[in-house]
Every structure is written in C-alpha cells, then in structure tokens.
Design a protein around this motif. Structure first.
Motif, PDB file in Angstrom:
ATOM      1  N   ALA A 236       0.886  -1.161   0.000  1.00 57.65           N
ATOM      2  CA  ALA A 236       0.000   0.000   0.000  1.00 57.65           C
ATOM      3  C   ALA A 236       0.925   1.213   0.000  1.00 57.65           C
ATOM      4  N   VAL A 237       0.905   1.975  -1.082  1.00 57.20           N
ATOM      5  CA  VAL A 237       1.924   2.995  -1.319  1.00 57.20           C
ATOM      6  C   VAL A 237       1.316   4.393  -1.256  1.00 57.20           C
ATOM      7  N   MET A 238       1.937   5.268  -0.470  1.00 56.86           N
ATOM      8  CA  MET A 238       1.549   6.669  -0.419  1.00 56.86           C
ATOM      9  C   MET A 238       2.705   7.494  -0.959  1.00 56.86           C
ATOM     10  N   GLU A 239       2.532   8.029  -2.160  1.00 57.45           N
ATOM     11  CA  GLU A 239       3.556   8.839  -2.787  1.00 57.45           C
ATOM     12  C   GLU A 239       3.378  10.308  -2.422  1.00 57.45           C
ATOM     13  N   VAL A 240       4.388  11.106  -2.712  1.00 59.68           N
ATOM     14  CA  VAL A 240       4.287  12.549  -2.522  1.00 59.68           C
ATOM     15  C   VAL A 240       4.658  13.251  -3.826  1.00 59.68           C
ATOM     16  N   PHE A 241       4.234  14.505  -3.916  1.00 61.00           N
ATOM     17  CA  PHE A 241       4.630  15.308  -5.070  1.00 61.00           C
ATOM     18  C   PHE A 241       4.775  16.760  -4.640  1.00 61.00           C
ATOM     19  N   GLY A 242       5.429  17.518  -5.492  1.00 62.18           N
ATOM     20  CA  GLY A 242       5.630  18.932  -5.205  1.00 62.18           C
ATOM     21  C   GLY A 242       7.052  19.313  -4.891  1.00 62.18           C
ATOM     22  N   GLU A 243       7.956  18.299  -4.846  1.00 59.11           N
ATOM     23  CA  GLU A 243       9.349  18.616  -4.553  1.00 59.11           C
ATOM     24  C   GLU A 243       9.920  19.531  -5.636  1.00 59.11           C
ATOM     25  N   GLN A 244      11.009  20.219  -5.288  1.00 56.82           N
ATOM     26  CA  GLN A 244      11.683  21.056  -6.271  1.00 56.82           C
ATOM     27  C   GLN A 244      12.159  20.189  -7.436  1.00 56.82           C
ATOM     28  N   PRO A 245      11.906  20.630  -8.683  1.00 57.71           N
ATOM     29  CA  PRO A 245      12.338  19.832  -9.842  1.00 57.71           C
ATOM     30  C   PRO A 245      13.840  19.587  -9.819  1.00 57.71           C
ATOM     31  N   PHE A 246      14.225  18.436 -10.302  1.00 59.01           N
ATOM     32  CA  PHE A 246      15.636  18.052 -10.304  1.00 59.01           C
ATOM     33  C   PHE A 246      16.070  17.694 -11.721  1.00 59.01           C
ATOM     34  N   VAL A 247      17.079  18.384 -12.205  1.00 57.59           N
ATOM     35  CA  VAL A 247      17.678  18.079 -13.507  1.00 57.59           C
ATOM     36  C   VAL A 247      19.109  17.626 -13.232  1.00 57.59           C
TER      37      VAL A 247
ATOM     38  N   ILE B  15      -2.286   2.558  -4.404  1.00 56.13           N
ATOM     39  CA  ILE B  15      -1.329   3.661  -4.467  1.00 56.13           C
ATOM     40  C   ILE B  15      -2.091   4.977  -4.521  1.00 56.13           C
ATOM     41  N   ILE B  16      -1.619   5.949  -3.750  1.00 48.31           N
ATOM     42  CA  ILE B  16      -2.261   7.254  -3.635  1.00 48.31           C
ATOM     43  C   ILE B  16      -1.151   8.286  -3.478  1.00 48.31           C
ATOM     44  N   ALA B  17      -1.438   9.558  -3.710  1.00 47.15           N
ATOM     45  CA  ALA B  17      -0.398  10.587  -3.614  1.00 47.15           C
ATOM     46  C   ALA B  17      -0.938  11.860  -2.981  1.00 47.15           C
ATOM     47  N   PHE B  18      -0.052  12.562  -2.248  1.00 48.54           N
ATOM     48  CA  PHE B  18      -0.386  13.829  -1.625  1.00 48.54           C
ATOM     49  C   PHE B  18       0.781  14.801  -1.787  1.00 48.54           C
TER      50      PHE B  18
ATOM     51  N   THR C 250      -6.322  18.042  -3.400  1.00 53.25           N
ATOM     52  CA  THR C 250      -5.894  16.670  -3.685  1.00 53.25           C
ATOM     53  C   THR C 250      -6.786  15.668  -2.965  1.00 53.25           C
ATOM     54  N   VAL C 251      -7.159  15.985  -1.726  1.00 55.14           N
ATOM     55  CA  VAL C 251      -8.083  15.113  -0.996  1.00 55.14           C
ATOM     56  C   VAL C 251      -9.398  15.000  -1.758  1.00 55.14           C
ATOM     57  N   LYS C 252      -9.890  16.124  -2.294  1.00 52.14           N
ATOM     58  CA  LYS C 252     -11.129  16.099  -3.073  1.00 52.14           C
ATOM     59  C   LYS C 252     -10.975  15.217  -4.310  1.00 52.14           C
ATOM     60  N   ILE C 253      -9.854  15.369  -5.003  1.00 54.56           N
ATOM     61  CA  ILE C 253      -9.615  14.565  -6.202  1.00 54.56           C
ATOM     62  C   ILE C 253      -9.571  13.076  -5.859  1.00 54.56           C
ATOM     63  N   ASN C 254      -8.958  12.767  -4.728  1.00 58.83           N
ATOM     64  CA  ASN C 254      -8.842  11.366  -4.325  1.00 58.83           C
ATOM     65  C   ASN C 254     -10.168  10.772  -3.861  1.00 58.83           C
ATOM     66  N   THR C 255     -11.162  11.624  -3.649  1.00 60.73           N
ATOM     67  CA  THR C 255     -12.454  11.136  -3.152  1.00 60.73           C
ATOM     68  C   THR C 255     -13.601  11.494  -4.100  1.00 60.73           C
ATOM     69  N   LEU C 256     -13.306  11.731  -5.377  1.00 57.23           N
ATOM     70  CA  LEU C 256     -14.352  12.038  -6.356  1.00 57.23           C
ATOM     71  C   LEU C 256     -15.352  10.890  -6.458  1.00 57.23           C
ATOM     72  N   ASP C 257     -16.576  11.233  -6.812  1.00 55.75           N
ATOM     73  CA  ASP C 257     -17.639  10.235  -6.941  1.00 55.75           C
ATOM     74  C   ASP C 257     -17.336   9.296  -8.106  1.00 55.75           C
ATOM     75  N   TYR C 258     -16.960   8.086  -7.804  1.00 56.57           N
ATOM     76  CA  TYR C 258     -16.558   7.157  -8.856  1.00 56.57           C
ATOM     77  C   TYR C 258     -17.720   6.760  -9.759  1.00 56.57           C
ATOM     78  N   LYS C 259     -18.958   6.874  -9.259  1.00 61.97           N
ATOM     79  CA  LYS C 259     -20.111   6.455 -10.072  1.00 61.97           C
ATOM     80  C   LYS C 259     -20.256   7.312 -11.316  1.00 61.97           C
ATOM     81  N   THR C 260     -20.013   8.616 -11.173  1.00 60.70           N
ATOM     82  CA  THR C 260     -20.081   9.516 -12.332  1.00 60.70           C
ATOM     83  C   THR C 260     -19.055   9.116 -13.365  1.00 60.70           C
ATOM     84  N   TRP C 261     -17.828   8.878 -12.915  1.00 59.35           N
ATOM     85  CA  TRP C 261     -16.766   8.502 -13.854  1.00 59.35           C
ATOM     86  C   TRP C 261     -17.019   7.119 -14.455  1.00 59.35           C
ATOM     87  N   ARG C 262     -17.543   6.226 -13.680  1.00 61.35           N
ATOM     88  CA  ARG C 262     -17.822   4.886 -14.196  1.00 61.35           C
ATOM     89  C   ARG C 262     -18.755   4.946 -15.395  1.00 61.35           C
TER      90      ARG C 262
END
Length: 685
Positions: free
Chosen positions: A345-356, A398-401, A417-429
């Motif tokens: 069960a994976v919880m990823e993160v995003f938003g770190e400073q870009p790395f080149v 897998i989920i991300a914050f 992001t919490v809202k996106i992760n909890t969108l009503d799946y029935k509409t999308w289905r």
C-alpha cells in the motif's frame, strides 16, 4: 558468540579511532581515510545514543543539529568537496582509486541506518571492510587497482547472504517493527519523533507533520480510509483471497505519520499486520535511483544520481547467480510469511523542487554486458519473488499527496488533492463506459499531438470474439489506483506504430525535455530527448532510466485519462510539472513502456462493472510466459502522459475504415462524455 562479536567490535573501534587521529597514509589518500574514519566514529556515536536512549531525551534543536552533522558532507556546497562525490574523489585520488573509494564511502553511509536500528552485524562488517582497505594502503607498495576492486567485489558477494536475506525478511516479517513502533508509540504532536527514524529530516517533513496535526480525527480517518479501502477493494474487485493474507507493506515518505498510524489501525481491523521497511541503503538491494520503502528527504539528489550505476563494480554473471541463489534461499526460509503477504500500500508525494541531473564522466556506469546481467538479474529475481508472493493472489493500492515544497498554497493544494482522491466514482464509471463502448468497436486508436507536440501514433487493439460478454478496456474507478479516471488496455503489439512525443515530462523524479519514442509493431525502435548537448548522452539517459538497460521495451499499456478535475487543479496552481505520474496519467492519454498492468496475473479473471470480461490482459511478449518466462517480463512499467493541451485528436478506427473521434483539440467530443469538459473550461481549454 556474543563475546566474539564484542571483541571484534572493540578491536575495530579502537583501530578506527587511531586512523582518525593519524591516517598513516600520505596525501589525499590520508585525507580520505581520516575523514572516513571520522564518519565511522559518528556512526558509532549514533549507535551509543540510540542504545542509551539519549536521542529520545534530546531537544528539537539538539536533534536538528545532530541530523545535520550526520549528513553534513552531502548537503549543498559541501558535496563538491566530499569523497561521496565521484568527480571530487577521482580528482583527488585518481580514477584507479577514486571511483572505488567513493563507492565504499557511499556504502559506509548506510551505517547510519544500522546504528539507529541497532543492527550490529552489518555495522561490524562495514567497519572491517574499511580497515581491510586501509591496511592495503599501509603496505610497502600502493595496492593495484585490480586487487582493490577484487577485495570490494568479494566483500559484496560474500556478504550478500546477510544483505539480501535481511531485505527479504524486511518485506514479509512483521516482527521487524522498528519503523512501525515509532509511528504507533511516539507523540506525533512533537516533531522530535521524526529524528528517531535515522533519515535526513528537513522542514518538509516537519511542516507536513505539523499541518496534519491541524486536521481533525475525522479528516484523518477519511484520508486513511480512502487509502486502506482502495487496498481492500483491489482484492474484492479482482476476486483475490484477502482472508488468506496476514500482512500488508506500507510505503510512504516521512511526515505523514498521523495518516499512516490510522492506516495501520484500519488494516489491523481487516486482519492485516502492517510491515514498514525503509528504502535500501546498500547498492546490492537498490535499483537505479528508485526508492522502495519508507524514506525522508534526500540530502542531495545529485549524490543519489551520481551513484546509481555503482553496481558496475560487481554486476557480473557470477554475482547474478550468487544473489539469485541467496534470494531463493531467503524466500524459502521465510516462505510461510511470504505466502500470507498481501502486497504494498503505497503513499507517494509530489511537489518537490524539480531536479535536472548532471551527468558526470567520473560516475560508475554499467557497460553493455553488465546491463545485460542487470536485466537478467531483475527478470529472474521477479520470477523468484512471484513464486513465493504469488502475483495472482497479491494486490496493491497507491495514492499521492503534496508536500509543502509545492509552494505557499500547499494547504489549498492538499485540500484539493483530498477532493480529487475522493471524487464520486459512479459519475466517472458511467462516462468511462461510454468511451469503452466505442473503443470496443475499433480495431485501433489513432493519437495525434498538436502545436509543438509531434505525436502521431496508432495503437492496435486486441480483437474480440464475443462483444456481448467481452471488453478490451478496463473501467478504472479508483480502487487500487487512486484517484479515479482512466480506461486502459494492453495493446496488441503488431500494428502499434508511430511516434510518441512529450515536450516536457517528469518520470520517476527525473526531467525529460522533448522526449520522443518510436514504436514499430509495439516495440521501441528509437528514442531521444534534449536534456544534454550530445545525442549519445541523451540516449544513455533514456536507456538507463526509462528502458532500465533493456535493448527495447513493448508498449505495455495504452490508456485515456479522464480526470479533468485533476488537470484543472494543476493548471489553477501552475503545478503541472510537479504532478506525480499517478495523477498525471489521469490527465490525458498515457502510454506505458514495459510490462502490462496485468503482469503475473494474466489468468485471473477481471470484469468491468458492467460484467464484461476483460480480455486484453497480455500481448505477444507477455504470452511467452508459457514457454520462456524470461522473454515475457521486463520488470518495469513507466507511464508517459500527453497532457490535454498538447493533444490534437484521439480517434477510434473501425474495421470498415470509418472513425469515431473521442477527443479533439484537448476536449472530449463523444456524446455522454461532455461533462468532463467543464473543468477544462476553467483550465483555459
């Protein structure tokens, strides 16, 4: 036995103290051994502080200072004159010694973890490796490069039974509870707890933890339940035996302990004990720059990139066979625990400073033969793992914050992001089913870019024999793969041709400019980007970090992302370049290179919500599992997304030569899907 260990430890410690005072070697080599001895003494001090409980009594300022000391020579400008930097090591110690000694110093840094977890055996082994190498330089003549490299090679090979076996046990044995104990027992309202893990800690972890402490118990429960329910639903939807499973592996980035604590409780209520292990610290257990497990901030991402090819020191055929033998023996030892392990069960993160990254000539790199050995090792290791943790019985979620690095609007972005992760799946289905109904009538899909995007790609679809009861696309509605929003398939390779192009994309935390991949009959036949001045370096960059040393990879997945709400968020906050693959793949069509989404579980029956059986679960390569499994799987899967604003058209090509357009100029045009355009209006499309 304990007496012997104690004597060896005391002897090694005393000798290291002597070297720290007087290295007994002249010049830059003496500086190397003296500085490395100083670090080993720091690691021993960490050991003593953990054992005595001193770190639990220290103030926050004391803990911050100590954390900085442990990682000092990797941070900022200090890295430029650190022996962990292969460029500096080669410049000071010559190439014959510099590359090897830089690798050794990097391996020794794993002792921070061994000290915090009180792992005496690994601590002592690395102390003695240091002393062995030092003794070679105090002889009458300087050692030959070949002999030194052999000494390190045999250290790695001989001790792989300890290093690899421990890693296998960490993955399946819940009695190894170091990380879990901190999460469940510490005062999470006091940021001092973060310094008990032994990871590098920054304001990112502290601010994340502090923000989560402002949320109510109900909000934390909601977030954790989406995470854990996704895991449970993965077993339910795919008809896998969750009741048989006893453990789950939680992977996350430090700072999110309040959510993870609740997740552990939720899993416990399902009958699952949570296993948490940190990302590997020895190159023997690493794969490029990927981090699998729990970890804090990187003290220096360039440092990690510089050492991603360090396996060049030992990646020969004999080592491959040695590690595979140890791996099988370890799994056999822990086979009962492996059999009841449910997966990650994976919880990823995003938003770190870009790395080149900067590509350094002094950094070790796998040669062609070693790349082949690495591919062979990954393939056979995957087979062994699948024997003991069976693919058709395990699942994942897998989920991300976001993290505070994303900017001043972090709290708003987190809430969105919490809202996106909890969108009503029935509409999308229902909307996604409209797409699938049309896609199932096609023989192929044609995808074109627009503007500077040069994509022109035809994806062949698996033909159906029974359209009434079968489907070629899975309707993905946020169970294992959160958030909601895609329909996907395993393309038929024959007839999948053309060019995939993205102007700017981050894949596994690495940036690619003008990434372009050419497919012929579903296999990669050419690739390039514009990250570096030289074409050879651009191709190496892709081969190492996208192809993972394979000569070629198949297109393992084609999907249409439908989460326009996530796209709107990315546009509103101008964070498109920082979105994780997990969410970015829902923000346009995406194409995965490598294995299909169904690797190792092709024979498990999967049905869409409408009851139709998913039949596109394999391709012309994965079907070889029946005759030659090493040719069937590639042990990688990287999603590459074309964002809506670079998308010209997606059209279904029918057997009679007609076409049905699904998306034109970045907007959905198929009747029944137009609701998805509402967020796009706010995003300027």
């Amino acid at each position: 036995m304990e007496t012997i260990w104690k004597e060896r430890w005391q002897l090694a410690s005393e000798r290291i103290k002597e070297i720290a005072k007087a290295p007994e070697v002249e010049g830059a080599l003496g500086v190397y051994f003296q500085k490395t001895a100083d670090f080993l003494l720091l690691a021993q001090k960490a050991w003593d502080q953990v054992k005595s409980g001193a770190l639990k009594r220290a103030s926050l300022e004391e803990l911050k200072e100590w954390n900085q000391i442990l990682y000092a020579d990797l941070i900022g400008d200090a890295y430029e004159k650190s022996f962990a930097n292969p460029a500096y090591a080669v410049r000071e110690l010559t190439k014959d010694y510099g590359q090897l000694l830089s690798f050794v110093y990097t391996e020794l840094r794993g002792m921070i973890v061994y000290a915090y977890e009180q792992r005496q055996e690994e601590m002592l082994l690395y102390m003695e490796l240091f002393l062995q190498l030092h003794s070679a330089f105090t002889a009458d003549e300087l050692p030959k490069k070949e002999q030194l490299w052999q000494d390190v090679y045999w250290f790695i090979s001989d001790n792989s039974d300890i290093i690899v076996t421990r890693r296998v046990r960490e993955q399946v044995d819940s009695s190894l509870s170091f990380l879990r104990d901190i999460i469940m027992e510490a005062d999470l309202g006091n940021p001092c707890y973060l310094y008990q893990f032994g990871e590098y800690i920054t304001e990112t972890e502290i601010q994340t933890s502090q923000y989560l402490n402002t949320l109510s118990d109900e909000e934390i429960q909601k977030i954790a339940s989406v995470f854990t329910e996704g895991y449970r639903m993965g077993f339910e939807v795919n008809r896998k035996p969750l009741a048989k499973k006893k453990t789950v592996n939680i992977r996350y980035c430090l700072g999110f302990e309040r959510i993870i604590r609740q997740a552990v409780k939720n899993f416990k209520a399902m009958g699952l004990e949570s296993i948490l292990y940190r990302a590997a610290v020895s190159r023997v257990n690493m794969r490029e720059t990927n981090k699998i497990g729990c970890y804090g901030s990187s003290p220096n991402r360039q440092y990690e990139y510089d050492h991603k090819g360090d396996a060049a020191l030992f990646m020969d055929k004999a080592f491959v066979e040695r590690k595979l033998g140890v791996l099988r023996t370890a799994y056999e030892t822990y086979k009962e625990l492996a059999d009841v392990h449910g997966g990650p069960a994976v919880m990823e993160v995003f938003g770190e400073q870009p790395f080149v990254p900067v590509s350094k000539a002094e950094a070790l790199k796998l040669n062609k033969k070693q790349q082949e050995n690495q591919v062979l090792l990954n393939s056979r290791a995957g087979q062994i793992t699948n024997e003991y943790i069976k693919g058709d019985e395990r699942s994942f979620t897998i989920i991300a914050f976001p993290v505070p690095d994303i900017g001043e609007q972090f709290e708003e972005i987190f809430a969105e992001t919490v809202k996106i992760n909890t969108l009503d799946y029935k509409t999308w289905r229902e909307i996604q089913q409209r797409l699938i109904d049309v896609l199932d009538t096609g023989k192929a899909v044609h995808i074109r870019g627009r503007g500077r995007n040069q994509t022109d790609l035809t994806v062949a679809l698996k033909p159906m024999k029974d359209p009434v009861h079968e489907t070629v696309f899975e309707n993905c509605v946020a169970d294992v793969n959160i958030p909601v929003g895609e329909v996907f398939t395993s393309p038929q390779l024959t007839g999948t041709d053309g060019v995939l192009h993205v102007s700017s994309v981050y894949l596994n935390d690495l940036y690619y400019e003008d990434l372009q991949i050419t497919f012929t009959d579903g296999m990669i036949t050419d690739y390039t980007c514009r990250n570096f001045k030289g074409e050879e370096e651009n191709r190496r960059y892709i081969r190492e970090n996208v192809l993972y040393h394979h000569e070629t990879l198949p297109m393992g997945e084609f999907a249409i992302g439908t989460n326009t709400t996530a796209y709107q968020m990315a546009k509103t906050y101008q964070i498109g370049g920082r979105m994780p693959i997990l969410i970015a793949e829902k923000m346009g069509p995406h194409f995965a290179v490598g294995d299909t989404c169904f690797s190792w579980e092709e024979d498990v029956e999967t049905c869409n919500p409408d009851g139709k059986k998913m039949i596109a679960k394999e391709n012309e390569r994965s079907i070889l599992r029946r005759t030659d499994v090493e040719k069937a799987y590639f042990n990688c899967h990287t999603d590459i997304t074309i964002p809506y604003d670079e998308l010209g058209e997606i059209a279904v090509m029918h057997p009679d030569g007609s076409q049905t357009v699904l998306i034109r100029d970045g907007r959905f045009v198929l009747p029944g899907t137009l609701l998805l355009n509402e967020p796009l209006k706010d995003a300027g499309l």
